[in-house]
Design an enzyme around this catalytic site. Structure first.
Site, PDB file in Angstrom:
ATOM      1  N   HIS A  12       0.841  -1.207   0.000  1.00  0.00           N
ATOM      2  CA  HIS A  12       0.000   0.000   0.000  1.00  0.00           C
ATOM      3  C   HIS A  12       0.878   1.260   0.000  1.00  0.00           C
ATOM      4  CE1 HIS A  12      -0.329  -0.491   4.701  1.00  0.00           C
ATOM      5  NE2 HIS A  12       0.706   0.278   4.407  1.00  0.00           N
ATOM      6  N   HIS A  59      -2.473   5.512   8.781  1.00  0.00           N
ATOM      7  CA  HIS A  59      -1.203   6.231   8.907  1.00  0.00           C
ATOM      8  C   HIS A  59      -1.427   7.590   9.566  1.00  0.00           C
ATOM      9  CE1 HIS A  59      -0.653   3.200   5.769  1.00  0.00           C
ATOM     10  NE2 HIS A  59       0.625   3.212   6.069  1.00  0.00           N
ATOM     11  N   HIS A 193      10.863  -3.251   3.511  1.00  0.00           N
ATOM     12  CA  HIS A 193      11.210  -1.844   3.329  1.00  0.00           C
ATOM     13  C   HIS A 193      11.490  -1.192   4.669  1.00  0.00           C
ATOM     14  CE1 HIS A 193       6.894  -1.597   4.189  1.00  0.00           C
ATOM     15  NE2 HIS A 193       6.926  -0.270   4.221  1.00  0.00           N
ATOM     16  N   GLU A 240       4.582  -4.802   8.761  1.00  0.00           N
ATOM     17  CA  GLU A 240       3.251  -4.804   8.159  1.00  0.00           C
ATOM     18  C   GLU A 240       2.863  -6.183   7.624  1.00  0.00           C
ATOM     19  OE1 GLU A 240       3.250  -0.169   6.530  1.00  0.00           O
ATOM     20  OE2 GLU A 240       3.686  -1.808   5.161  1.00  0.00           O
TER      21      GLU A 240
END
Length: 278
Positions: A12, A59, A193, A240
């Site tokens: 995402h 977020h 990441h 995540e």
């Protein structure tokens, strides 16, 4: 009764939405990523699911660090689009299905998951960077979203095993819903990441593919990992991946991976994968 017809894992990354809105689908740097979603979009167009349950993290668009729930489920007939600082995206409000959402919420609570329930709060790129690549949206979305927020930002986080068990409870909730609906479950985020600190830009392709192999064939092994294991192997934000385990828990034991696109051109290993019943 309702039934789950498949599962989707998707990154995402917020720049996916930016590139989509700017019409970069044929840009050489973006085309491999956008093309990777087309087989999944085609499958969704063929299967025509009525609802999509999306495990995502907010977020700090609707939940903030003074109140960030471990698990939160949205109940509303529509959810606004969050303005994340660059102006509102040209997307219609996300449709809901209050009866289905309320049933899932009650079932999960009765299954001993202590949920926060939210109404009318905006959804951000956790849902909306991949959603237009999966579903058409003009003039409106073809089905309803059941958003389930998972805390992957502020410790203590739910464990990988807890997320997997949440997915299993979701399956029980959906299969006890009396209306004949077709449902797809989506896990968002990841893969490897890190966007801050000394390891900014870190990726681990070998781990990403090992994770995908285990997710399909031996997800219980992934539930044994601690948060630090995900961070060390895939970078800080790769935690995540526990939301992918929630999706996987909803699919049952026997599945097959029918499509995978893995594209590493930025700081995030952007991935889209489709699972169907074996």
């Amino acid at each position: 009764m309702a039934k789950i017809i498949g599962g989707i894992g998707t990154s995402h990354v917020p720049t996916i939405g930016v590139a989509y809105d700017k019409g970069k689908q044929e840009d050489p740097a973006w085309k491999p990523m956008f093309d990777g979603y087309k087989p999944i979009a085609d499958w969704l167009a063929k299967e025509k699911p009525d609802a999509m349950v999306m495990f995502y993290n907010d977020h700090c668009s609707s939940f903030f660090f003074d109140f960030y729930p471990t698990f939160a489920l949205g109940i509303s007939d529509a959810f606004p689009i969050a303005d994340e600082g660059a102006g509102l995206r040209n997307l219609p409000p996300v449709k809901g299905n209050i009866e289905l959402q309320a049933h899932i919420a009650e079932s999960l609570v009765n299954d001993e998951f202590d949920l926060t329930v939210f109404h009318d709060k905006p959804l951000d790129h956790g849902c909306l960077s991949p959603l237009p690549l999966l579903w058409p949206h003009q003039p409106d979305w073809p089905g309803a979203i059941v958003p389930i927020e998972v805390n992957v930002l502020q410790f203590p986080l739910p464990t990988a095993r807890r997320c997997y068990r949440l997915g299993q409870a979701l399956r029980r909730a959906i299969e006890s819903y009396p209306e004949d609906l077709k449902v797809v479950v989506v896990g968002t985020g990841g893969l490897s990441h890190q966007v801050h600190g000394e390891r900014v830009g870190f990726n681990n392709t070998d781990w990403d593919h090992e994770f995908l192999e285990l997710l399909e064939k031996n997800p219980e092994k992934l539930t044994e990992l601690k948060h630090i294991d995900f961070v060390e192997r895939g970078g800080a934000e790769s935690v995540e991946q526990i939301m992918w385990l929630a999706m996987r828990g909803a699919l049952g034991d026997s599945i097959k991976q029918t499509h995978l696109n893995y594209y590493l051109a930025t700081t995030t290993a952007m991935t889209a994968v489709l699972y169907e019943n074996a």
